[in-house]
Write an enzyme that holds these catalytic residues in place. Structure first.
Site, PDB file in Angstrom:
ATOM      1  N   THR A  72      -4.350   8.226  -4.835  1.00 32.41           N
ATOM      2  CA  THR A  72      -4.540   8.278  -3.385  1.00 32.41           C
ATOM      3  C   THR A  72      -3.563   9.266  -2.753  1.00 32.41           C
ATOM      4  O   THR A  72      -3.929  10.036  -1.862  1.00 32.41           O
ATOM      5  CB  THR A  72      -4.361   6.872  -2.767  1.00 32.41           C
ATOM      6  OG1 THR A  72      -5.353   6.027  -3.339  1.00 32.41           O
ATOM      7  CG2 THR A  72      -4.529   6.883  -1.264  1.00 32.41           C
ATOM      8  N   GLU A  88       0.843  -1.206   0.000  1.00 32.79           N
ATOM      9  CA  GLU A  88       0.000   0.000   0.000  1.00 32.79           C
ATOM     10  C   GLU A  88       0.876   1.253   0.000  1.00 32.79           C
ATOM     11  O   GLU A  88       0.569   2.253  -0.662  1.00 32.79           O
ATOM     12  CB  GLU A  88      -0.899  -0.038   1.246  1.00 32.79           C
ATOM     13  CG  GLU A  88      -1.977   1.003   1.295  1.00 32.79           C
ATOM     14  CD  GLU A  88      -3.076   0.814   0.253  1.00 32.79           C
ATOM     15  OE1 GLU A  88      -2.880   1.331  -0.857  1.00 32.79           O
ATOM     16  OE2 GLU A  88      -4.089   0.179   0.554  1.00 32.79           O
TER      17      GLU A  88
HETATM   18  N1  HSE Z   1      -8.067   5.600   3.896  1.00 32.58           N
HETATM   19  C1  HSE Z   1      -7.437   5.798   2.623  1.00 32.58           C
HETATM   20  C2  HSE Z   1      -7.672   7.222   2.175  1.00 32.58           C
HETATM   21  C3  HSE Z   1      -8.037   4.837   1.628  1.00 32.58           C
HETATM   22  O1  HSE Z   1      -8.830   7.651   2.228  1.00 32.58           O
HETATM   23  O2  HSE Z   1      -6.729   7.899   1.773  1.00 32.58           O
HETATM   24  C4  HSE Z   1      -7.463   4.955   0.250  1.00 32.58           C
HETATM   25  O3  HSE Z   1      -6.404   4.083   0.075  1.00 32.58           O
END
Ligand code: HSE
Length: 310
Positions: free
Chosen positions: A183, A131
Site C-alpha cells: 500500500t 493501519e
Molecule cells: N484508500 C487506501 C489506498 C486503501 O487506496 O491507498 C488501501 O489501504
C-alpha cells in the site's frame, strides 16, 4: 470488569475506495476473514502470537494488531494488557484489507473484554494506528467498514466522521492475483495534484454512487463506478486490468475496479449467477497468462467484526 477473559472474533476483509472514493469509501466482505483470539491479562502491554505462515512482526509497535492495541491501552487507566493469537486468512498485501482486519479485529475484541467502554468511532481511531504501521497513513476506509459492517463513507479522516450507507443486496467477485503490492508503494506513485475537470467528474461519481446505494438504483451505481484520478495510475501495477474490466462488464457486472491499493480486483453484480460468470471470465484470463490467483464470490457483510467464541 467482565468475568470473560478470552474472546475469539472473525475480522472480515474489506474493499476500500470502491472505485471513485479514494480514502473515503469502503465495504466489508463475508469472505475472507481473519481469526483473532484475545486474552486479557493483568499486565500493561501486548504479546503477539502468529498461528500462520506470513511471518508478520511480533514486536507490538511494528505489528498492525499490536499498534492498534497500544493506542487503545493508552486510553485505559487499569493495569491490563492483551495476548493476541492471530490466524490470518487475508494475505498481507492483497488489497482486501489485511492490515485493517488485524487492527480492527483486535480493538473490537479488546473493547468487549473491557465492557464495551469505547464507541465504534473511538475503535476506528485506535485501529488507524495499526493501519499506519502497514501503509504509513491513518486512512480509515478499510477499518471503518470492518468495524461497522456494510458500506461506510469516511466524510472526514481527521477529525473522523463516519457515515454508514445503506445499500441494496449485491454480490462481489474478488480476484487476487498472487503478487504483492505494498500500500505504501501504491500510495507513493499517486499524483499529489489533480485537474479541476477530473475532480468535478470524480465528485459527481462519488455523489452518484452514494445516491445509487441509498436509492437502491443499480443503474446509477453502475454508471458512477468510474475513477479518473487513481485507477489510471495504479492499474499499471495489475496484470491484464483492462481486459478484466472489459470481460467482467460483458458478463453483466455493474462495475468494479481495483480493490483498495490492489492487486486484488473486485466486481459488483446484482445476482450470484453473474458474479460466478465474472469469476470464470477473470479466471480464464489469469490462467491463460499463467498467473496464480485466488478468487472469492461473496456478498457485502453488514455485521463487520463478529464474535465467534467467548
Ligand atoms: N484508500 C487506501 C489506498 C486503501 O487506496 O491507498 C488501501 O489501504
Amino acid at each position: 470488569m467482565k468475568e470473560i477473559k478470552k474472546i475469539t472474533v472473525a475480522s472480515p476483509g474489506t474493499v476500500a475506495n470502491v472505485v471513485c472514493g479514494f480514502d473515503i469509501l469502503g465495504f466489508a466482505l463475508h469472505e475472507p476473514a481473519d481469526i483473532l483470539t484475545l486474552t486479557l491479562t493483568d499486565q500493561k502491554g501486548v504479546t503477539i502470537i502468529n498461528h500462520d505462515t506470513y511471518n508478520l512482526p511480533t514486536e507490538p509497535e511494528k505489528n498492525c494488531s499490536g499498534a492498534a492495541l497500544l493506542a487503545l491501552l493508552k486510553a485505559v487507566p487499569e493495569n491490563v494488557g492483551f495476548i493476541v493469537e492471530s490466524t490470518k486468512h487475508i494475505k498481507p498485501g492483497s488489497g482486501i484489507g489485511s492490515s485493517a482486519a488485524s487492527a480492527a479485529g483486535v480493538v473490537v475484541a479488546a473493547n468487549y473484554l473491557l465492557d464495551n467502554r469505547f464507541t465504534n468511532d473511538e475503535l476506528v481511531n485506535f485501529a488507524t494506528y495499526g493501519e499506519q504501521v502497514a501503509s504509513g497513513s491513518r486512512h480509515a476506509d478499510n477499518i471503518a467498514p470492518c468495524i461497522f459492517g456494510g458500506v461506510t463513507l469516511i466524510r472526514s479522516n481527521s477529525p473522523l466522521d463516519i457515515i454508514p450507507i445503506p445499500a441494496p443486496p449485491m454480490f462481489v467477485t474478488v480476484v487476487h492475483p498472487q503478487i504483492e503490492v505494498k500500500t505504501s508503494d501504491a500510495r507513493q506513485i499517486l499524483k499529489t495534484q489533480v485537474l479541476l475537470k477530473d475532480a468535478v467528474r470524480q465528485w459527481g461519481n462519488v455523489a452518484g454512487l452514494i445516491a445509487g446505494f441509498m436509492k437502491h438504483d443499480y443503474e446509477l451505481i453502475s454508471r458512477s463506478l468510474e475513477d479518473y484520478i487513481v485507477e489510471p495510475i495504479r492499474s499499471i501495477l495489475i496484470p491484464a486490468f483492462a481486459e478484466i474490466k472489459t470481460k467482467s462488464m460483458e458478463q453483466g457486472a455493474l462495475g468494479g475496479g481495483i480493490s483498495g491499493s490492489g492487486p486484488s480486483v473486485f466486481m459488483l453484480s446484482k445476482d450470484e449467477e453473474t458474479a460466478r460468470k465474472i469469476d470464470n471470465a477473470i479466471s480464464e484470463i489469469y490462467s491463460k497468462i499463467g498467473l496464480n490467483f485466488h478468487t472469492y464470490v461473496t456478498t457485502i457483510n453488514s455485521e463487520g467484526v463478529k464474535i465467534i467464541e467467548e
